[in-house]
Enzyme design. Structure first.
Site, PDB file in Angstrom:
ATOM      1  N   TYR A 153     -15.101  -0.981   9.123  1.00 11.16           N
ATOM      2  CA  TYR A 153     -13.726  -0.520   9.333  1.00 11.16           C
ATOM      3  C   TYR A 153     -13.258  -0.927  10.737  1.00 11.16           C
ATOM      4  O   TYR A 153     -12.183  -1.506  10.909  1.00 11.16           O
ATOM      5  CB  TYR A 153     -13.692   1.005   9.179  1.00 11.16           C
ATOM      6  CG  TYR A 153     -12.327   1.630   9.328  1.00 11.16           C
ATOM      7  CD1 TYR A 153     -11.349   1.446   8.352  1.00 11.16           C
ATOM      8  CD2 TYR A 153     -12.019   2.424  10.429  1.00 11.16           C
ATOM      9  CE1 TYR A 153     -10.106   2.038   8.476  1.00 11.16           C
ATOM     10  CE2 TYR A 153     -10.773   3.021  10.555  1.00 11.16           C
ATOM     11  CZ  TYR A 153      -9.825   2.831   9.574  1.00 11.16           C
ATOM     12  OH  TYR A 153      -8.587   3.412   9.705  1.00 11.16           O
TER      13      TYR A 153
ATOM     14  N   GLY B 134       0.831  -1.209   0.000  1.00 13.34           N
ATOM     15  CA  GLY B 134       0.000   0.000   0.000  1.00 13.34           C
ATOM     16  C   GLY B 134       0.862   1.254   0.000  1.00 13.34           C
ATOM     17  O   GLY B 134       0.518   2.266   0.609  1.00 13.34           O
TER      18      GLY B 134
HETATM   19  N1  SER Z   1      -8.716   8.258   9.427  1.00 13.37           N
HETATM   20  C1  SER Z   1      -9.499   7.072   9.566  1.00 13.37           C
HETATM   21  C2  SER Z   1     -10.870   7.310   9.062  1.00 13.37           C
HETATM   22  O1  SER Z   1     -11.399   8.378   9.269  1.00 13.37           O
HETATM   23  C3  SER Z   1      -9.575   6.635  10.980  1.00 13.37           C
HETATM   24  O2  SER Z   1      -8.502   5.820  11.300  1.00 13.37           O
HETATM   25  O3  SER Z   1     -11.454   6.437   8.506  1.00 13.37           O
END
Ligand code: SER
Length: 320
Positions: free
Chosen positions: A143, A8
């Site tokens: 997530y 990545g």
């Molecule tokens: N920056 C990330 C997000 O907002 C959080 O880890 O998805």
């Protein structure tokens, strides 16, 4: 660390971390892994080797590890929080399936692995203020599910197979280099672009929405320092809370106005991002990182704001 593979390498963190690692370790030892369609360009391409490494294909990871005699993998492949809600199956495939592939290659070839976790690994039932290192982690986003599962899987591989897995829970990361995409904390990057371009900023989160944030140079240093830390001192592995600042939209707006007095902001709420932000901590307690590997941030909101505005003016060729 001798030979490093960054999976990545052209993303939000990867593009800067790869360059930082190339500045720290001998020339040619940091391989930029990328997927077709997101090829490295410019300095990133010219400053060292690169290889196609799609994290969903374990053969490609193993090939790069063998070819470059890799001993340390930085696994930065992930979809950010709002995109992961739109594509949960893909988020799992990359976040968890990809991590599993990486850990299996690491187990077979003896590599250390860094995989960032996030403030997104916490949820509504987590204590929100000064969130402790070890606490409730019941996120309700894909997530967050991939991040907390990734922490567990990484710890499992360390305990069961002796794979040297380590990581940190990144706050929202702010940088003028590579833009983020599809995150909940992205507003804190976008707001600087609006200020420098002379535009009114449309804020997707309501006043009072506190979240931990960090300037990219501190985050990159954390990623290097945790992998260089003395293992004998580590009581935790995956993942350490790290913190440097916590603010809401009003606070960052007011700070920017100190330097750009004509700057304006209006609120146009995004319900998905608001829900995600409300489920995340207001501030993290990073005592364990400070005690176990001497973590210490360098940038606060003021220092970050001055640096962001200065560098974005150069990047966007704004003279004032
Ligand atoms: N920056 C990330 C997000 O907002 C959080 O880890 O998805």
């Amino acid at each position: 660390m001798k030979n490093i593979l960054v999976i990545g390498s052209t993303g939000q963190i990867g593009s800067e971390l790869t360059m930082k690692l190339r500045g720290l370790y001998p020339e040619g030892n940091v391989v930029a892994g990328y997927i077709p369609g997101a090829e490295p360009k410019g300095q990133l391409l010219e400053s060292g080797p690169s290889a196609v490494v799609d994290i969903t294909d374990s053969r490609q990871i193993a090939d790069a590890v063998e070819r470059y005699d890799v001993d340390t993998i930085y696994n930065l492949a992930a979809l950010l929080s709002a995109v992961a809600e739109a594509k949960p199956q893909l988020a799992w495939k990359i976040g968890l399936g990809g991590l599993f592939n990486t850990l299996e290659v690491a187990r077979e070839k003896g590599c250390a692995v860094f995989t960032p976790s996030s403030i997104g690994s916490f949820g509504l039932s987590t204590p929100h203020t000064k969130t402790p290192q070890d606490t409730i982690q019941r996120p309700d986003t894909m997530y967050g599910v991939t991040k907390v599962s990734g922490e567990l899987l990484s710890d499992y591989y360390a305990k069961r197979f002796g794979v040297d897995t380590r990581s940190v829970r990144f706050p929202g990361l702010i940088s003028y280099v590579a833009p983020p995409g599809g995150g909940t904390t992205d507003y804190a990057v976008d707001i600087y672009y609006a200020a420098v371009k002379g535009e009114t900023f449309k804020c997707p989160l309501k006043p009072g929405t506190l979240m931990d944030m960090m300037y990219m140079p501190d985050a990159l240093r954390a990623a290097v320092e945790i992998m260089e830390a003395d293992p004998a001192r580590l009581k935790h592995r995956n993942s350490f809370n790290i913190a440097s600042m916590s603010f809401d939209p009003e606070e960052i707006f007011t700070k920017i106005k100190e330097y750009v007095p004509e700057f304006k902001m209006v609120y146009e709420l995004d319900p998905l991002r608001q829900h995600i932000a409300d489920s995340w901590p207001d501030s993290l307690d990073d005592t364990c990182a400070r005690e176990e590997w001497d973590w210490k941030p360098e940038y606060d909101l003021d220092a970050m704001t001055r640096d962001m505005l200065k560098n974005l003016k150069i990047k966007l060729e704004v003279n004032n």
